[in-house]
Scaffold this motif. Structure first.
Motif, short mmCIF file in Angstrom:
data_model
loop_
_atom_site.label_atom_id
_atom_site.label_comp_id
_atom_site.label_asym_id
_atom_site.label_seq_id
_atom_site.Cartn_x
_atom_site.Cartn_y
_atom_site.Cartn_z
N SER A 1 9.85 -6.94 3.68
CA SER A 1 9.06 -8.37 3.79
C SER A 1 7.50 -7.67 4.94
O SER A 1 7.38 -8.01 5.88
CB SER A 1 9.85 -9.07 5.02
OG SER A 1 9.06 -10.38 4.71
N GLY A 2 6.79 -8.47 3.97
CA GLY A 2 5.32 -8.23 5.53
C GLY A 2 4.72 -6.48 5.03
O GLY A 2 3.50 -6.59 5.46
N CYS A 3 5.58 -5.34 4.70
CA CYS A 3 4.60 -4.50 4.52
C CYS A 3 3.73 -3.93 3.64
O CYS A 3 2.62 -3.33 4.22
CB CYS A 3 6.00 -3.63 3.83
SG CYS A 3 5.37 -1.61 4.54
N ILE A 4 3.73 -4.60 2.42
CA ILE A 4 2.50 -4.30 1.16
C ILE A 4 1.56 -4.94 2.31
O ILE A 4 0.47 -5.13 1.98
CB ILE A 4 2.73 -4.62 -0.03
CG1 ILE A 4 3.56 -3.69 -0.59
CG2 ILE A 4 1.54 -4.81 -0.80
CD1 ILE A 4 4.21 -4.27 -1.82
N ALA A 5 1.43 -6.49 2.41
CA ALA A 5 0.50 -7.55 3.47
C ALA A 5 0.21 -6.72 4.88
O ALA A 5 -1.51 -6.76 4.81
CB ALA A 5 1.40 -8.95 3.56
N SER A 6 1.24 -5.69 5.39
CA SER A 6 0.46 -5.50 6.74
C SER A 6 -0.95 -3.86 6.00
O SER A 6 -1.57 -3.95 7.28
CB SER A 6 1.68 -4.82 7.67
OG SER A 6 1.76 -6.11 7.53
N VAL A 7 0.05 -3.40 4.96
CA VAL A 7 -0.70 -2.07 4.78
C VAL A 7 -2.28 -2.60 4.34
O VAL A 7 -3.57 -1.93 4.38
CB VAL A 7 0.15 -1.18 3.52
CG1 VAL A 7 -0.61 -0.06 2.69
CG2 VAL A 7 1.20 -0.71 4.17
N THR A 8 -2.16 -3.82 2.94
CA THR A 8 -3.06 -4.07 2.77
C THR A 8 -4.15 -4.43 3.81
O THR A 8 -5.65 -4.52 3.58
CB THR A 8 -3.04 -5.30 1.50
OG1 THR A 8 -2.07 -5.14 0.35
CG2 THR A 8 -4.20 -5.77 1.07
N ALA A 9 -4.02 -5.34 5.04
CA ALA A 9 -5.18 -5.10 5.51
C ALA A 9 -5.58 -4.74 6.38
O ALA A 9 -6.66 -4.45 6.64
CB ALA A 9 -4.40 -6.43 7.13
N LEU A 10 -4.82 -3.23 6.35
CA LEU A 10 -5.86 -2.01 6.91
C LEU A 10 -7.18 -1.76 6.31
O LEU A 10 -7.59 -1.05 6.66
CB LEU A 10 -4.20 -0.21 6.86
CG LEU A 10 -4.04 -0.45 8.25
CD1 LEU A 10 -2.69 0.28 8.12
CD2 LEU A 10 -4.60 -0.73 9.29
N LEU A 11 -6.68 -2.02 4.91
CA LEU A 11 -8.12 -1.97 3.88
C LEU A 11 -8.87 -2.24 4.17
O LEU A 11 -10.27 -1.95 4.49
CB LEU A 11 -7.64 -2.19 2.58
CG LEU A 11 -7.11 -1.51 1.71
CD1 LEU A 11 -6.59 -2.41 0.59
CD2 LEU A 11 -6.47 -0.37 1.88
N GLU A 12 -9.09 -3.43 4.67
CA GLU A 12 -10.61 -4.44 5.87
C GLU A 12 -10.34 -4.26 7.40
O GLU A 12 -11.51 -4.26 8.25
CB GLU A 12 -10.04 -6.18 5.55
CG GLU A 12 -9.93 -5.96 4.30
CD GLU A 12 -9.93 -8.00 4.00
OE1 GLU A 12 -9.66 -8.83 4.61
OE2 GLU A 12 -9.77 -7.91 2.76
N THR A 13 -9.24 -3.77 7.92
CA THR A 13 -9.42 -4.06 9.44
C THR A 13 -9.67 -2.45 9.81
O THR A 13 -9.74 -1.85 11.09
CB THR A 13 -8.65 -4.64 10.31
OG1 THR A 13 -6.71 -4.00 9.83
CG2 THR A 13 -8.57 -6.35 9.36
N GLY A 14 -9.12 -1.96 9.49
CA GLY A 14 -8.68 0.05 9.90
C GLY A 14 -9.94 1.28 9.96
O GLY A 14 -11.10 0.52 9.24
#
Length: 175
Positions: A56-69
């Motif tokens: 739960s939340g893993c793909i969403a967290s990885v995806t968030a890195l696309l914008e914030t990392g």
């Protein structure tokens, strides 16, 4: 530690619980990049890929890195998503549901060299999947591990639909 395939197999075989434990750290700006790097390396093992998409939340967290990392974090995040999408059509659909396209377009233009290449490859692959779905192919008709160049060669229609129709790099040029 996760850069060796032998160690990745060992980590996964002895504790698939490591992936859910990494997810909270994907939101920590100081640790997110390291976690994305570990996930990228673990993606070489099928059981780890399954655990990543089922956590739960893993793909969403990885995806968030696309914008914030950072650019390097983005590169690792794109690679994780690319490795997942190449494995199963369902993974592509879950990645698409996270709204990755705008971030991938940005990285394909502004990312570091590897990030740009990976983002462009993932965009092309997802476009191929969207095209196949528009043609009415069922999930079993689509080989998610197919080379993206093969997907673009199969395209016979000039119809571009969905989100990709709005992105200039995906518009078909009229002859």
């Amino acid at each position: 530690m996760s850069s060796s395939s032998d160690i990745c197999s060992y980590i996964v075989s002895h504790s698939l619980e490591c992936i859910p434990k990494l997810v909270p750290f994907l939101g920590d700006s100081t640790l997110a990049g390291k976690c994305a790097f570990i996930l990228k390396n673990l993606c070489s093992v099928e059981e780890a890929r399954v655990s990543i998409v089922e956590t739960s939340g893993c793909i969403a967290s990885v995806t968030a890195l696309l914008e914030t990392g950072s650019r390097e974090d983005q590169e690792n995040a794109v690679t994780v998503l690319l490795l997942l999408c190449f494995q199963r059509l369902q993974y592509c659909q879950w990645v698409m549901e996270e709204g990755v396209i705008p971030a991938l377009v940005d990285i394909s233009i502004n990312g570091n060299e590897k990030g740009r290449a990976s983002a462009l490859e993932l965009l092309q692959f997802l476009r191929g999947i969207e095209y196949a779905e528009d043609r009415g192919c069922s999930g079993s008709d689509i080989d998610a591990s197919k080379d993206t160049t093969d997907l673009s060669k199969e395209k016979k229609s000039s119809k571009t639909s969905g989100f990709f129709a709005k992105i200039p790099m995906f518009l078909k040029k009229k002859k």
